[in-house]
Design an enzyme around this catalytic site. Structure first.
Site, PDB file in Angstrom:
ATOM      1  N   ASP A 346     -22.719  -0.504 -35.169  1.00 11.99           N
ATOM      2  CA  ASP A 346     -21.618  -1.616 -35.848  1.00 11.99           C
ATOM      3  C   ASP A 346     -21.449  -2.563 -34.815  1.00 11.99           C
ATOM      4  OD1 ASP A 346     -21.627   0.070 -38.048  1.00 11.99           O
ATOM      5  OD2 ASP A 346     -20.490   1.625 -37.194  1.00 11.99           O
ATOM      6  N   SER A 371     -17.893  -6.116 -31.597  1.00  9.75           N
ATOM      7  CA  SER A 371     -17.534  -5.290 -32.520  1.00  9.75           C
ATOM      8  C   SER A 371     -17.358  -5.806 -33.760  1.00  9.75           C
ATOM      9  CB  SER A 371     -16.375  -4.765 -31.745  1.00  9.75           C
ATOM     10  OG  SER A 371     -16.023  -3.579 -32.693  1.00  9.75           O
ATOM     11  N   ARG A 372     -18.330  -5.027 -34.731  1.00 12.07           N
ATOM     12  CA  ARG A 372     -18.322  -5.610 -35.991  1.00 12.07           C
ATOM     13  C   ARG A 372     -16.943  -4.815 -37.047  1.00 12.07           C
ATOM     14  NH1 ARG A 372     -23.819  -4.713 -35.213  1.00 12.07           N
ATOM     15  NH2 ARG A 372     -24.792  -6.697 -34.590  1.00 12.07           N
ATOM     16  N   VAL A 373     -16.537  -3.532 -36.442  1.00 11.10           N
ATOM     17  CA  VAL A 373     -15.464  -2.786 -37.161  1.00 11.10           C
ATOM     18  C   VAL A 373     -14.377  -2.824 -36.373  1.00 11.10           C
ATOM     19  CG1 VAL A 373     -15.206  -0.567 -38.061  1.00 11.10           C
ATOM     20  CG2 VAL A 373     -17.370  -1.698 -38.252  1.00 11.10           C
TER      21      VAL A 373
END
Length: 539
Positions: A346, A371-373
């Protein structure tokens, strides 16, 4: 005398009657045993014939207490991956089915211990106590049993918590060239979990025994071993042990997660894991693919990392956060294994060798990291300042490269570069010195407000230390809002900025008084020319 003889006779009668009754009730049972023989032994691999009922990934018992996993189920023989020392095995030795898959000990008794992937102790502190055993290969939690990532996992690193945040239940990849500080980031994250009710599992794959011993000593010195399990497969172990190590460590972590605990697991590193699996596959004569890796190399990592998640409240609300580490070669993040893991995880934290050589530690390249989350789980106080900070840092990175060509810079560009240098200086951080949330937010607010811009670069470490000490003056109610999802009001921001400004004032140069001409006496007033003197001098 006769009375004593009668008592003994009655005891004997009752004893023999009980034996007769037990003998009559006993019904012998035949237990079938399926036994095969070794037909070939090579590096970490054995071929076995005569076990037609063996299943895929079943555990097989070899002489000398060695176990193996059935990997290739061919028509006439079985390809077995050996889990341990195999030098004493020979062709013709007997092999027996166990009827079970590979499992590992789990439970609170493992905390503070160093074990191998089979659950055997490596720290010399006696046998491991466990509450149960779990298979090393387990299906990941279904989607309906998962919950969104909503709580941040504070690493104590300013550059990560502010610009590349990680949430509990996230999978954040750490990648970079050799010797750029990848393990140091993971260890800082483990040390920062002290007192935060987060358990940690450190999984070492294929490292030198001396490096692992140094790492364990550092964790013990910082008090982090009280809540950490270390699972180790050394570099000279059989490739089968290196292959099963991350799966065994994940089962240990899943036991805590299913009990409603928050867990952090570090895989150090999956490059060695992929190489061990490639070695096993080539020895088993499986067809090679790109870079000689087998075609299912993506699957072995995806089924491992999919087990990291945040469970729903109905399942206990536990979480498993994964920090896999991968090693790149010559900064090539588009290689086979790095691209596989980037697509599985993620987000990634990329460590730059050039920043490492400049002494910027941790050497995180903010431009290539994402950071995708974690931004969804980041505290509101961070979000209020982190966006502007990342944009300013990105502008600085571009302008700094441009300024190296010796071009003349306007005042606005020069200010942007100077501000970016202060940001980079503030994001530097020594190893094993985590910074807590109030100090981080105070520093970020001071950076955003430009309070560090007038501090000389050589005095930045002292100024940062003074600001961290001044954080104790922040009102308790403002500190409480740092830890929650509440946004900071203007009054809160002003209070923090005033405290920061007061602490940084001694490090800012005072404005110099206007200097007087050298040939003019100090006790005489300065003579100023008349405004129209130049006009009168003209003919």
């Amino acid at each position: 005398m006769s009375a004593t003889t009668d008592n003994l006779q009655s005891v004997f009668d009752r004893t023999f009657a009980g034996i007769s009754q037990a003998r009559e009730a006993y019904a012998p049972e035949l237990t079938p045993r399926e036994v095969g023989t070794i037909t070939d032994v090579s590096t970490g691999i054995a071929r076995v014939a005569g076990l037609p009922g063996a299943g895929f990934e079943e555990l097989l018992a070899f002489p000398g207490g060695v176990f193996g996993i059935a990997f290739n189920l061919d028509e006439r023989e079985i390809g077995v991956v050996l889990l341990g020392e195999y030098s004493h095995l020979h062709v013709g030795d007997e092999v027996e089915r166990t009827g079970r898959v590979t499992d590992v000990a789990v439970g609170d008794g493992l905390l503070g211990r160093v074990i191998d992937p089979l659950g055997q102790p490596l720290d010399g502190n006696g046998p491991v106590t466990c509450s149960g055993r779990l298979p090393i290969e387990r299906p990941a939690a279904p989607i309906m049993d998962r919950a969104p990532v909503s709580v941040p996992l504070q690493t104590g690193l300013k550059v990560v918590d502010a610009l590349i945040p990680v949430g509990r239940g996230q999978r954040e990849l750490i990648l970079g060239d050799r010797q750029t500080g990848k393990t140091a980031i993971a260890l800082d994250a483990i040390v920062n979990q002290r007192g935060k009710n987060v358990l940690c599992v450190y999984c070492s794959i294929g490292q030198r025994a001396s490096a692992v011993a140094k790492l364990v000593a550092s964790l013990r010195e910082k008090g982090a071993m009280d809540y950490t399990v270390v699972v180790v497969a050394e570099g000279d172990d059989a490739p089968g042990l290196l292959y099963i190590t991350p799966y065994a460590a994940t089962s240990i972590a899943e036991h805590f997660m299913e009990a409603g605990r928050d867990v952090l697991i570090v895989y150090d590193d999956l490059t060695q894991h992929a190489r061990a699996y490639r070695e096993i596959s080539l020895l088993l004569r499986r067809p090679p693919g790109r870079e000689a890796f087998p075609g299912d190399i993506f699957y072995i990592h995806s089924r491992l990392l999919e087990r990291a998640t945040h469970l729903s409240k109905e399942r206990g609300n536990g979480s498993l956060t994964a920090l896999p580490i991968i090693e790149t070669e010559a900064q090539d993040i588009s290689a086979y294994i790095p691209t596989n893991l980037i697509s599985i995880t993620d987000g990634q934290i990329y460590l730059s060798p050039s920043l490492f050589e400049l002494g910027v530690l941790p050497a995180v390249d903010v431009g290539k990291s994402v950071s995708r989350v974690g931004g969804k789980a980041q505290r509101a106080a961070y979000r209020a300042v982190a966006g502007d900070l990342k944009l300013a840092y990105a502008q600085f990175s571009e302008l700094e490269t441009f300024s190296r060509f010796g071009a003349r810079l306007d005042e606005e560009t020069r200010k942007t570069i100077e501000h970016g240098r202060r940001i980079r200086a503030c994001l530097k951080q020594p190893e094993f010195q985590p910074v807590q949330v109030p100090a981080q937010i105070a520093m970020l607010l001071a950076l955003t407000a430009g309070l560090f811009d007038r501090v000389p670069l050589e005095r930045m470490p002292d100024a940062e230390h003074a600001l961290r000490e001044a954080v104790a003056e922040i009102p308790p109610e403002v500190n409480a809002r740092f830890e929650t999802a509440d946004t900071l009001s203007d009054e809160d921001r002003n209070a923090v900025i005033q405290i920061a400004s007061k602490s940084l004032e001694p490090f800012q140069p005072k404005p110099d008084p206007e200097s007087k001409p050298e040939n003019q006496p100090k006790d005489q007033p300065e003579v100023k020319p008349e405004p129209d003197a130049a006009l009168k001098a003209k003919p």
